[in-house]
Design a protein around this motif. Sequence first.
Motif, PDB file in Angstrom:
ATOM      1  N   HIS A  83     -23.289  29.551 -28.040  1.00  0.00           N
ATOM      2  CA  HIS A  83     -23.098  28.204 -27.523  1.00  0.00           C
ATOM      3  C   HIS A  83     -21.625  27.889 -27.731  1.00  0.00           C
ATOM      4  O   HIS A  83     -20.999  28.369 -28.662  1.00  0.00           O
ATOM      5  CB  HIS A  83     -23.981  27.206 -28.261  1.00  0.00           C
ATOM      6  CG  HIS A  83     -25.422  27.291 -27.889  1.00  0.00           C
ATOM      7  ND1 HIS A  83     -26.193  28.387 -28.185  1.00  0.00           N
ATOM      8  CD2 HIS A  83     -26.229  26.422 -27.234  1.00  0.00           C
ATOM      9  CE1 HIS A  83     -27.418  28.183 -27.744  1.00  0.00           C
ATOM     10  NE2 HIS A  83     -27.472  26.998 -27.160  1.00  0.00           N
ATOM     11  N   GLY A  84     -21.064  27.065 -26.889  1.00  0.00           N
ATOM     12  CA  GLY A  84     -19.639  26.795 -26.988  1.00  0.00           C
ATOM     13  C   GLY A  84     -18.851  27.896 -26.300  1.00  0.00           C
ATOM     14  O   GLY A  84     -19.368  28.646 -25.477  1.00  0.00           O
ATOM     15  N   TYR A  85     -17.578  28.006 -26.640  1.00  0.00           N
ATOM     16  CA  TYR A  85     -16.699  29.002 -26.017  1.00  0.00           C
ATOM     17  C   TYR A  85     -16.842  30.343 -26.730  1.00  0.00           C
ATOM     18  O   TYR A  85     -16.806  30.416 -27.950  1.00  0.00           O
ATOM     19  CB  TYR A  85     -15.242  28.549 -26.072  1.00  0.00           C
ATOM     20  CG  TYR A  85     -14.305  29.587 -25.512  1.00  0.00           C
ATOM     21  CD1 TYR A  85     -14.245  29.820 -24.152  1.00  0.00           C
ATOM     22  CD2 TYR A  85     -13.504  30.343 -26.348  1.00  0.00           C
ATOM     23  CE1 TYR A  85     -13.402  30.786 -23.629  1.00  0.00           C
ATOM     24  CE2 TYR A  85     -12.645  31.303 -25.841  1.00  0.00           C
ATOM     25  CZ  TYR A  85     -12.605  31.528 -24.477  1.00  0.00           C
ATOM     26  OH  TYR A  85     -11.777  32.487 -23.968  1.00  0.00           O
ATOM     27  N   VAL A  86     -17.017  31.388 -25.941  1.00  0.00           N
ATOM     28  CA  VAL A  86     -17.030  32.758 -26.453  1.00  0.00           C
ATOM     29  C   VAL A  86     -16.033  33.541 -25.614  1.00  0.00           C
ATOM     30  O   VAL A  86     -16.127  33.579 -24.388  1.00  0.00           O
ATOM     31  CB  VAL A  86     -18.428  33.410 -26.344  1.00  0.00           C
ATOM     32  CG1 VAL A  86     -18.388  34.846 -26.843  1.00  0.00           C
ATOM     33  CG2 VAL A  86     -19.467  32.601 -27.091  1.00  0.00           C
ATOM     34  N   ARG A  91     -12.888  43.831 -28.047  1.00  0.00           N
ATOM     35  CA  ARG A  91     -13.864  44.860 -27.657  1.00  0.00           C
ATOM     36  C   ARG A  91     -14.414  44.624 -26.257  1.00  0.00           C
ATOM     37  O   ARG A  91     -14.847  45.555 -25.589  1.00  0.00           O
ATOM     38  CB  ARG A  91     -14.990  44.920 -28.672  1.00  0.00           C
ATOM     39  CG  ARG A  91     -14.460  45.347 -30.048  1.00  0.00           C
ATOM     40  CD  ARG A  91     -15.544  45.479 -31.050  1.00  0.00           C
ATOM     41  NE  ARG A  91     -16.281  46.707 -30.772  1.00  0.00           N
ATOM     42  CZ  ARG A  91     -17.470  46.968 -31.261  1.00  0.00           C
ATOM     43  NH1 ARG A  91     -18.066  46.096 -32.036  1.00  0.00           N
ATOM     44  NH2 ARG A  91     -18.067  48.091 -30.983  1.00  0.00           N
ATOM     45  N   VAL A  92     -14.424  43.366 -25.815  1.00  0.00           N
ATOM     46  CA  VAL A  92     -14.890  43.009 -24.460  1.00  0.00           C
ATOM     47  C   VAL A  92     -13.868  42.069 -23.857  1.00  0.00           C
ATOM     48  O   VAL A  92     -14.055  40.865 -23.780  1.00  0.00           O
ATOM     49  CB  VAL A  92     -16.303  42.388 -24.470  1.00  0.00           C
ATOM     50  CG1 VAL A  92     -17.382  43.431 -24.611  1.00  0.00           C
ATOM     51  CG2 VAL A  92     -16.460  41.339 -25.540  1.00  0.00           C
ATOM     52  N   THR A  93     -12.756  42.639 -23.420  1.00  0.00           N
ATOM     53  CA  THR A  93     -11.586  41.859 -23.028  1.00  0.00           C
ATOM     54  C   THR A  93     -11.801  40.970 -21.801  1.00  0.00           C
ATOM     55  O   THR A  93     -11.109  39.967 -21.666  1.00  0.00           O
ATOM     56  CB  THR A  93     -10.396  42.787 -22.763  1.00  0.00           C
ATOM     57  OG1 THR A  93     -10.769  43.742 -21.755  1.00  0.00           O
ATOM     58  CG2 THR A  93      -9.987  43.525 -24.024  1.00  0.00           C
ATOM     59  N   LEU A  94     -12.714  41.301 -20.920  1.00  0.00           N
ATOM     60  CA  LEU A  94     -12.888  40.510 -19.702  1.00  0.00           C
ATOM     61  C   LEU A  94     -14.027  39.500 -19.811  1.00  0.00           C
ATOM     62  O   LEU A  94     -14.346  38.823 -18.848  1.00  0.00           O
ATOM     63  CB  LEU A  94     -13.141  41.434 -18.504  1.00  0.00           C
ATOM     64  CG  LEU A  94     -12.001  42.382 -18.181  1.00  0.00           C
ATOM     65  CD1 LEU A  94     -12.381  43.290 -17.013  1.00  0.00           C
ATOM     66  CD2 LEU A  94     -10.740  41.613 -17.857  1.00  0.00           C
TER      67      LEU A  94
END
Length: 99
Positions: A83-86, A91-94
Motif C-alpha cells: 500500500h502506498g508508494y512502492v 532489483r526491479v528497476t522498472l
Amino acid sequence: MGSIAQNKPPVIDFSWVEGKQGSPEWDRVRDRVKETLVEYGCFKATFDSIPMDLRNPLLGSIKELFELPLERKIHNSSKKTFHGYVGQNPRVTLFESLG
C-alpha cells in the motif's frame, strides 16, 4: 525465456469474458495469463467493452500520476505491505506502484 518482438508485451483480450467466469473459455484465458506472466512477467490487457472516451482520460490521469516527482510519490505511504508508494528498488528497476 521468450523474446518479446519490438519490446512490446503480449496482448490478452478480455473483451469476451464478461459474464463467462467459470466457463472453459475463462479457464483458457486464465491459463494464458499465468503462462504469459511466467514467460514474460507482464502482458497488455484489452477490454473493448470500455469505450475509448472513458479509457483515454483514465490512462492520461495514470500517466500524470506516475510522472509526479519522486519526492511527491514517496509521501504516499502505508504500514500495510504494497500500500502506498512502492518503487526505487534496484532489483526491479522498472517497477513502480501506487496503492
